[in-house]
Design an enzyme around this catalytic site. Structure first.
Site, PDB file in Angstrom:
ATOM      1  N   HIS A  82      44.719  53.505  32.342  1.00 24.74           N
ATOM      2  CA  HIS A  82      44.227  52.529  31.378  1.00 24.74           C
ATOM      3  C   HIS A  82      42.806  52.042  31.692  1.00 24.74           C
ATOM      4  CE1 HIS A  82      48.233  52.706  29.918  1.00 24.74           C
ATOM      5  NE2 HIS A  82      48.142  51.636  29.156  1.00 24.74           N
ATOM      6  N   ARG A 281      17.181  16.616   5.727  1.00 29.90           N
ATOM      7  CA  ARG A 281      18.051  15.593   5.163  1.00 29.90           C
ATOM      8  C   ARG A 281      19.527  15.850   5.445  1.00 29.90           C
ATOM      9  NH1 ARG A 281      18.829  15.236  -0.950  1.00 29.90           N
ATOM     10  NH2 ARG A 281      17.058  16.672  -0.896  1.00 29.90           N
TER      11      ARG A 281
END
Length: 505
Positions: A82, A281
């Site tokens: 793996h 803003r």
């Protein structure tokens, strides 16, 4: 000292161990749980019970029986087969976080490993042995199999590791650190690679860095608003209380604190301007939404930090071994995807403010923030670079978790792609740090053109911090190194410390 098994890990714990060499040990109560669960596995092997990954093969080979004489060999073969990762090696902090998180999961006593396995993981942390773990090759379903296999192989003396800044065969690294290879027993190889630790390490560290970028971005927004002669009326507490998202309140509080006693703000109190652009803003709303996203991501990852994500699971109190799917990394994948979207928006807003800072038509400042426009190009390319990074983030922010390719002969028919989400989150954060760094450089230069007027108390502290890292320019100069230097500052603890100082003043 962090004692695994005594209390849940936190994001701060992971950062402390991964980056600062924090010490870790196994709590006595955890040791007892681990021994009890190991006894169940030993008994199952003696009785030749059919248990996935202990007396059977793996994945599509789950129905192949393994004789008792081969159970140890099975575990080593698992790590070897793996260890299929590819690509560049994961950064050191990610691997150290993986070691900590895998040890923490095993310390719950639901995996059936011996205490020696956990102690071996912690020994790598203590002796600063860092396994070489390729970044690519995991789909984040049956655990981060390939990355964890590379990590676990080093415990056995196989694979590669770094010691003292040098990459070498794992056996040499262990020997150089005064450690012995570990001989795996039944189930231990499987228990080492069935988990979400690679994905989680990437996501947790990206989250920690994202909070630093956010603090720097709010500070930059405040300074940019001041030098652009914007108003802080939208950041008023009574305004934000009308739509009281926690993040918006936190962002607005910081904006007000940085701009406190600003001569720049006072200089245009009666200018008659009606409203500013959204990048100024709406900063509390946009940055606040990212803050709230971070809170959700942290809540999800905090669960994962204290979770068992192995398979099969051992219930010692019932002498039972149960197959389940706790290894599936979908919760981490969604959290990492949300994180990178939230960070990408922080950078997107910063780029818009950079554009306004260098555009004399809206800023009232010298074109491209140049002392001698025309002869000098000033900070023109800051916006180009920021635009490129923001555009790249838009691609990286595409959710990895919406994709799934079945693996394991169709048994693993849904996968999370959490490692990809985690890797991309880290890149988005790094890109965002550079965008915010560019805004800080532009805003500081703009403040110099606004002198002798002063910015708010907090913004002046910010200006001083940036200029200690990158002195004011004299004429044109390359922006690359100043950007990288300030980006390192953005990703340090400094922005959080500065915010604490400003809020306390």
């Amino acid at each position: 000292m962090i004692e695994l098994g005594r209390r849940p890990l936190t994001v701060a714990d992971v950062v402390a161990v991964a980056r600062d060499g924090g010490a870790v040990t196994l709590a006595p109560e955890a040791l007892a749980r681990v021994r009890d669960s190991r006894a169940v596995v030993d008994r199952a092997v003696r009785e030749e019970r059919v248990i996935y990954g202990v007396t059977t093969g793996f994945g599509e080979l789950k129905d192949r029986r393994i004789p008792a004489a081969d159970v140890r060999r099975l575990q080593l073969n698992l790590l070897r087969s793996h260890a299929a990762g590819v690509g560049p090696a994961a950064p050191r902090d990610v691997v150290r976080a993986m070691l900590l998180l895998r040890a923490a999961s095993l310390a719950h006593g639901r995996s059936g490993v011996r205490p020696e396995v956990i102690e071996a993981l912690l020994a790598l942390l203590e002796r600063d042995v860092t396994p070489v773990v390729p970044l690519q090759g995991s789909v984040g379903a049956s655990g981060d199999l390939a990355p964890l296999a590379h990590l676990a192989a080093v415990l056995t003396g196989e694979g590669e590791a770094e010691l003292g800044g040098r990459r070498m065969p794992a056996a040499l690294a262990l020997r150089g650190a005064g450690l012995q290879p570990l001989a795996l027993e039944a189930k231990e190889g499987l228990a080492l690679i069935n988990g979400t630790q690679f994905s989680t390490a990437l996501a947790v560290l990206a989250l920690a860095d994202a909070r630093r970028v956010w603090e720097a971005a709010v500070a930059a927004a405040a300074l940019s608003t001041e030098v652009l002669l914007g108003t802080f009326q939208p950041a008023r507490e009574d305004v934000q209380r009308l739509r009281p998202y926690p993040g918006a309140l936190a962002a607005a509080r910081r904006l007000r604190a940085y701009a406190a006693d600003s001569a720049l703000v006072e200089s245009h109190a009666d200018c008659g301007r009606v409203q500013d652009a959204y990048s100024l803003r709406c900063a509390p709303q946009v940055l606040g939404a990212s803050w709230d996203a971070f809170a959700h991501v942290e809540a999800q990852l905090t669960i994962e930090l204290d979770a068992v994500n192995d398979n099969p699971l051992v219930f010692a109190e019932r002498d039972e071994v149960v197959s389940a799917g706790l290894f599936h990394a979908q919760p981490v994948a969604l959290a990492a995807d949300y994180l990178k979207i939230a960070v990408a928006e922080v950078a997107s807003l910063a780029e818009r403010r950079i554009d306004r800072l260098v555009d004399h038509r809206v800023s009232g400042l010298p074109p491209v923030l140049a002392a001698d426009p025309g002869l000098e190009s000033g900070y023109m390319l800051a916006q180009y670079t920021a635009a490129a990074l923001v555009s790249e983030n838009k691609s990286l922010a595409h959710p990895a978790s919406v994709d799934s390719i079945p693996t394991g002969a169709g048994v693993e028919d849904h996968v999370s792609m959490a490692p990809i989400a985690g890797r991309h989150a880290r890149r988005v954060v790094e890109n965002a740090a550079r965008v915010v760094a560019l805004e800080l450089l532009c805003a500081c230069r703009a403040l110099e053109f606004r002198r002798p007027l002063t910015a708010g108390r907090g913004s002046e502290l910010l200006y001083g911090a940036v200029r200690r890292v990158s002195p004011a320019p004299e004429g044109d100069r390359p922006l690359s190194e100043p950007c990288e230097a300030v980006a390192r500052w953005v990703l340090s603890r400094a922005p959080e410390a500065l915010a604490e100082e400003v809020l306390a003043s």
